[in-house]
Each structure stands twice: as structure tokens, then as C-alpha cells.
Design a protein around this motif. Structure first.
Motif, PDB file in Angstrom:
ATOM      1  N   ARG A 263      34.600   7.763 -25.899  1.00  0.00           N
ATOM      2  CA  ARG A 263      34.288   8.365 -24.599  1.00  0.00           C
ATOM      3  C   ARG A 263      33.857   7.319 -23.577  1.00  0.00           C
ATOM      4  O   ARG A 263      34.075   7.493 -22.376  1.00  0.00           O
ATOM      5  CB  ARG A 263      33.173   9.407 -24.763  1.00  0.00           C
ATOM      6  N   ILE A 264      33.254   6.239 -24.054  1.00  0.00           N
ATOM      7  CA  ILE A 264      32.862   5.151 -23.160  1.00  0.00           C
ATOM      8  C   ILE A 264      34.006   4.156 -23.002  1.00  0.00           C
ATOM      9  O   ILE A 264      34.259   3.627 -21.911  1.00  0.00           O
ATOM     10  CB  ILE A 264      31.618   4.425 -23.714  1.00  0.00           C
ATOM     11  N   ASN A 265      34.719   3.922 -24.097  1.00  0.00           N
ATOM     12  CA  ASN A 265      35.798   2.933 -24.074  1.00  0.00           C
ATOM     13  C   ASN A 265      36.943   3.319 -23.148  1.00  0.00           C
ATOM     14  O   ASN A 265      37.513   2.461 -22.466  1.00  0.00           O
ATOM     15  CB  ASN A 265      36.342   2.716 -25.489  1.00  0.00           C
ATOM     16  N   ARG A 266      37.285   4.597 -23.130  1.00  0.00           N
ATOM     17  CA  ARG A 266      38.432   5.028 -22.329  1.00  0.00           C
ATOM     18  C   ARG A 266      38.253   4.763 -20.826  1.00  0.00           C
ATOM     19  O   ARG A 266      39.182   4.249 -20.183  1.00  0.00           O
ATOM     20  CB  ARG A 266      38.750   6.502 -22.591  1.00  0.00           C
ATOM     21  N   PRO A 267      37.101   5.108 -20.223  1.00  0.00           N
ATOM     22  CA  PRO A 267      36.928   4.777 -18.800  1.00  0.00           C
ATOM     23  C   PRO A 267      36.974   3.276 -18.527  1.00  0.00           C
ATOM     24  O   PRO A 267      37.530   2.850 -17.506  1.00  0.00           O
ATOM     25  CB  PRO A 267      35.545   5.360 -18.473  1.00  0.00           C
ATOM     26  N   VAL A 268      36.403   2.476 -19.435  1.00  0.00           N
ATOM     27  CA  VAL A 268      36.450   1.024 -19.265  1.00  0.00           C
ATOM     28  C   VAL A 268      37.889   0.539 -19.375  1.00  0.00           C
ATOM     29  O   VAL A 268      38.331  -0.338 -18.609  1.00  0.00           O
ATOM     30  CB  VAL A 268      35.560   0.314 -20.310  1.00  0.00           C
ATOM     31  N   PHE A 269      38.639   1.106 -20.313  1.00  0.00           N
ATOM     32  CA  PHE A 269      40.046   0.749 -20.470  1.00  0.00           C
ATOM     33  C   PHE A 269      40.830   1.087 -19.210  1.00  0.00           C
ATOM     34  O   PHE A 269      41.671   0.287 -18.746  1.00  0.00           O
ATOM     35  CB  PHE A 269      40.641   1.482 -21.670  1.00  0.00           C
ATOM     36  N   SER A 270      40.566   2.272 -18.625  1.00  0.00           N
ATOM     37  CA  SER A 270      41.257   2.679 -17.396  1.00  0.00           C
ATOM     38  C   SER A 270      40.927   1.731 -16.253  1.00  0.00           C
ATOM     39  O   SER A 270      41.803   1.375 -15.455  1.00  0.00           O
ATOM     40  CB  SER A 270      40.860   4.110 -17.024  1.00  0.00           C
ATOM     41  N   PHE A 271      39.669   1.315 -16.169  1.00  0.00           N
ATOM     42  CA  PHE A 271      39.258   0.349 -15.143  1.00  0.00           C
ATOM     43  C   PHE A 271      39.999  -0.975 -15.327  1.00  0.00           C
ATOM     44  O   PHE A 271      40.547  -1.532 -14.365  1.00  0.00           O
ATOM     45  CB  PHE A 271      37.742   0.131 -15.219  1.00  0.00           C
ATOM     46  N   ASN A 272      40.015  -1.475 -16.563  1.00  0.00           N
ATOM     47  CA  ASN A 272      40.714  -2.740 -16.839  1.00  0.00           C
ATOM     48  C   ASN A 272      42.194  -2.635 -16.513  1.00  0.00           C
ATOM     49  O   ASN A 272      42.792  -3.573 -15.957  1.00  0.00           O
ATOM     50  CB  ASN A 272      40.536  -3.127 -18.305  1.00  0.00           C
ATOM     51  N   ASP A 273      42.798  -1.511 -16.859  1.00  0.00           N
ATOM     52  CA  ASP A 273      44.228  -1.319 -16.637  1.00  0.00           C
ATOM     53  C   ASP A 273      44.545  -1.288 -15.145  1.00  0.00           C
ATOM     54  O   ASP A 273      45.568  -1.825 -14.701  1.00  0.00           O
ATOM     55  CB  ASP A 273      44.685  -0.020 -17.307  1.00  0.00           C
TER      56      ASP A 273
ATOM     57  N   VAL B  34      35.717  -1.772 -25.890  1.00  0.00           N
ATOM     58  CA  VAL B  34      36.520  -2.280 -24.776  1.00  0.00           C
ATOM     59  C   VAL B  34      35.571  -2.924 -23.776  1.00  0.00           C
ATOM     60  O   VAL B  34      34.696  -2.259 -23.221  1.00  0.00           O
ATOM     61  CB  VAL B  34      37.322  -1.158 -24.095  1.00  0.00           C
ATOM     62  N   LEU B  35      35.731  -4.222 -23.561  1.00  0.00           N
ATOM     63  CA  LEU B  35      34.852  -4.971 -22.667  1.00  0.00           C
ATOM     64  C   LEU B  35      35.410  -4.973 -21.250  1.00  0.00           C
ATOM     65  O   LEU B  35      36.623  -5.136 -21.064  1.00  0.00           O
ATOM     66  CB  LEU B  35      34.712  -6.413 -23.160  1.00  0.00           C
ATOM     67  N   PRO B  36      34.570  -4.799 -20.240  1.00  0.00           N
ATOM     68  CA  PRO B  36      35.051  -4.844 -18.853  1.00  0.00           C
ATOM     69  C   PRO B  36      35.739  -6.165 -18.547  1.00  0.00           C
ATOM     70  O   PRO B  36      35.186  -7.242 -18.777  1.00  0.00           O
ATOM     71  CB  PRO B  36      33.760  -4.682 -18.035  1.00  0.00           C
ATOM     72  N   LEU B  37      36.967  -6.091 -18.049  1.00  0.00           N
ATOM     73  CA  LEU B  37      37.800  -7.224 -17.642  1.00  0.00           C
ATOM     74  C   LEU B  37      38.260  -8.098 -18.806  1.00  0.00           C
ATOM     75  O   LEU B  37      39.203  -8.874 -18.659  1.00  0.00           O
ATOM     76  CB  LEU B  37      37.070  -8.113 -16.620  1.00  0.00           C
ATOM     77  N   MET B  38      37.626  -7.982 -19.965  1.00  0.00           N
ATOM     78  CA  MET B  38      37.972  -8.830 -21.108  1.00  0.00           C
ATOM     79  C   MET B  38      38.835  -8.108 -22.135  1.00  0.00           C
ATOM     80  O   MET B  38      39.434  -8.744 -22.997  1.00  0.00           O
ATOM     81  CB  MET B  38      36.704  -9.369 -21.760  1.00  0.00           C
TER      82      MET B  38
ATOM     83  N   VAL C  11      54.956   0.659 -22.740  1.00  0.00           N
ATOM     84  CA  VAL C  11      54.306   1.440 -23.792  1.00  0.00           C
ATOM     85  C   VAL C  11      54.509   2.923 -23.522  1.00  0.00           C
ATOM     86  O   VAL C  11      54.252   3.395 -22.413  1.00  0.00           O
ATOM     87  CB  VAL C  11      52.796   1.126 -23.852  1.00  0.00           C
ATOM     88  N   THR C  12      54.977   3.637 -24.508  1.00  0.00           N
ATOM     89  CA  THR C  12      55.141   5.078 -24.381  1.00  0.00           C
ATOM     90  C   THR C  12      54.005   5.771 -25.135  1.00  0.00           C
ATOM     91  O   THR C  12      53.475   5.246 -26.104  1.00  0.00           O
ATOM     92  CB  THR C  12      56.489   5.531 -24.963  1.00  0.00           C
ATOM     93  N   GLY C  13      53.638   6.950 -24.661  1.00  0.00           N
ATOM     94  CA  GLY C  13      52.565   7.681 -25.315  1.00  0.00           C
ATOM     95  C   GLY C  13      51.200   7.258 -24.780  1.00  0.00           C
ATOM     96  O   GLY C  13      51.067   6.770 -23.651  1.00  0.00           O
ATOM     97  N   ASP C  14      50.192   7.445 -25.597  1.00  0.00           N
ATOM     98  CA  ASP C  14      48.814   7.121 -25.220  1.00  0.00           C
ATOM     99  C   ASP C  14      48.620   5.605 -25.256  1.00  0.00           C
ATOM    100  O   ASP C  14      48.531   5.010 -26.329  1.00  0.00           O
ATOM    101  CB  ASP C  14      47.845   7.814 -26.180  1.00  0.00           C
ATOM    102  N   LYS C  15      48.531   4.989 -24.096  1.00  0.00           N
ATOM    103  CA  LYS C  15      48.413   3.524 -24.014  1.00  0.00           C
ATOM    104  C   LYS C  15      47.115   3.034 -24.638  1.00  0.00           C
ATOM    105  O   LYS C  15      47.080   1.979 -25.269  1.00  0.00           O
ATOM    106  CB  LYS C  15      48.500   3.087 -22.554  1.00  0.00           C
ATOM    107  N   TYR C  16      46.051   3.812 -24.462  1.00  0.00           N
ATOM    108  CA  TYR C  16      44.760   3.423 -25.029  1.00  0.00           C
ATOM    109  C   TYR C  16      44.842   3.313 -26.548  1.00  0.00           C
ATOM    110  O   TYR C  16      44.398   2.331 -27.142  1.00  0.00           O
ATOM    111  CB  TYR C  16      43.692   4.440 -24.633  1.00  0.00           C
TER     112      TYR C  16
END
Length: 233
Positions: A38-48, A149-153, A204-209
Motif C-alpha cells: 500500500r505504501i510501495n505502490r504510490p512511491v512506484f507511481s511517483f517514480n514512474d 520501493v525507494l523514492p527516485l531510487m 510491459v503489459t499487465g500490472d507494471k508494479y
């Protein structure tokens, strides 16, 4: 005792039920290795988003305006610096043969290869290793811990994230007093790394995360075990 034969519909239902039941352990394993989703996904979206509108266009521009021979020289130079990290962690893991290869690469590329601009070691059979302190910890039995998932890293784990800081001591950045030179070298490393990903990148097809998470975790296991990974299938 008569043997009961299944018709096509019954057989299909058995196969489907078996497949679903087989996915249960996989789903449970994914939950265990990624409890902070739940925390990783928003950070992943930000990085993406940052990558899509900043890092990727910058890397594409770099590839477009920079001659290939110059890109190769920069990549070789930065890889030569990275061999110090490989050597350090191979020694920490007790991999003396690999450490010897790293030493040979450093000596050959830093001298004959003009401080690493030309990779003369690889054609000589001294293939580059890829080691870091996270792999060293894993080699000695330290578990990866939850996926992070680390911000920017980007993707990491509870074990690998702090290990990245330890690896900075094997890089020249930590010992540079000139801030401009240090930032330029660090920026070149990030730009080269992103441009290398462009060459290998595929849609990437499907859920990228989920795709990135699984690729990272499987890749780390492969590296830590030096390719000796059992196939679940």
C-alpha cells in the motif's frame, strides 16, 4: 472396483481447480515478500511519473546528441570505477577467483585501457562481475526482508536499501571535495544507467508494479546464488 472416467467438462474443472489451488501459495508468498504494498505502490507511481517525464527523455536526448563512441567510453570509464565495488564485495564473500578477475580488470583497463575509457579486459577473457553489499549480506545468510520501493531510487528490499549506502564507500564520490566534480560524476552515472536501460527496455503489459517487483526479486535471488536457482516448475 470400477474406475471412474471423467468427461471433458469434469476434467476441465479439475484442471482449473488444481491451477487455482496451485496459485494460492504463490499469492501468499507475494503477500509475505511485499507486506508494504500500500505504501510501495504510490512511491512506484511517483517514480514512474518522474521517469516518464524527466529521466527517460533526458536519457533519450543524451543518446541522440552523444556519439556512440563517446557513450561507450563514458560507460566503460564508469564501469571501471564500479569494479572497485565488485572487488570489495567479492573479497568480503570469499570469492577469491572473482576478486582476482576484478583486480586484473582494474589493472588492465586503468592502464592499457586509458583509465577505463577502453575495455581491454573483457576481450582478454576477464568478464565483469556484478556484486554489491546487499549480495554480500545475502551470501552470508541475511534474509532480504520485505520489498521496498525507494523514492527516485526504485525497487529494493529492507536488506538491500541500507546496503546501498555501504557501497558508496567503494565509489569515489564520497572522497571528492569538489562538489561540482562529484555531482557531475554522480549525474553521469545515473544518466549512463538510464540510457543502458533504454537499450534493454521492452513494453510491459499487465500490472507494471508487479512485473518490476517480481523481476527485481528474482534477479536478486539469481545474483546472490550465482545463478544456482531452483526452478519452481
Amino acid at each position: 472396483m470400477k474406475k471412474r472416467r471423467l468427461n471433458w467438462g469434469q476434467g476441465a474443472r479439475v484442471v482449473i481447480c488444481t491451477s487455482v489451488l496451485g496459485l494460492v501459495p504463490l499469492a501468499r508468498a507475494a503477500t509475505e515478500e511485499d507486506p508494504w504494498e500500500r505504501i510501495n505502490r504510490p512511491v512506484f507511481s511517483f517514480n514512474d511519473t518522474v521517469d516518464t517525464y524527466a529521466f527517460k527523455p533526458l536519457a533519450q536526448s543524451y543518446q541522440f546528441v552523444t556519439p556512440t563512441v563517446v557513450q561507450t567510453g563514458i560507460h566503460n570509464f564508469l564501469s571501471n570505477i564500479g569494479d572497485v565495488k565488485n572487488l570489495t564485495n567479492n573479497l568480503l564473500q570469499g570469492k577469491l577467483h572473482s576478486a582476482g578477475v576484478d583486480t586484473g580488470r582494474l589493472l588492465m583497463n586503468s592502464t592499457i585501457g586509458l583509465v577505463g575509457l577502453v575495455d581491454v579486459a573483457t576481450p582478454m577473457g576477464l568478464k565483469r562481475n556484478d556484486e554489491d553489499f546487499g549480495q554480500t549480506l545475502g551470501h552470508w545468510g541475511v534474509g532480504s526482508g520485505p520489498y521496498v520501493v525507494l523514492p527516485l531510487m526504485g525497487p529494493s528490499t529492507l536488506r538491500d536499501a541500507p546496503a546501498r549506502y555501504i557501497d558508496t564507500y567503494a565509489a569515489p564520490y564520497s572522497y571528492m571535495d569538489d562538489i561540482r566534480t562529484r555531482n557531475a560524476l554522480y549525474g553521469a552515472t545515473l544518466l549512463d544507467g538510464r540510457s543502458q536501460m533504454l537499450k534493454a527496455g521492452k513494453p510491459v503489459t499487465g500490472d507494471k508494479y508487479v512485473f518490476v517487483r517480481n523481476a527485481y526479486l528474482q534477479g536478486r535471488e539469481f545474483k546472490i546464488k550465482d545463478g544456482r536457482v531452483e526452478d519452481d516448475f
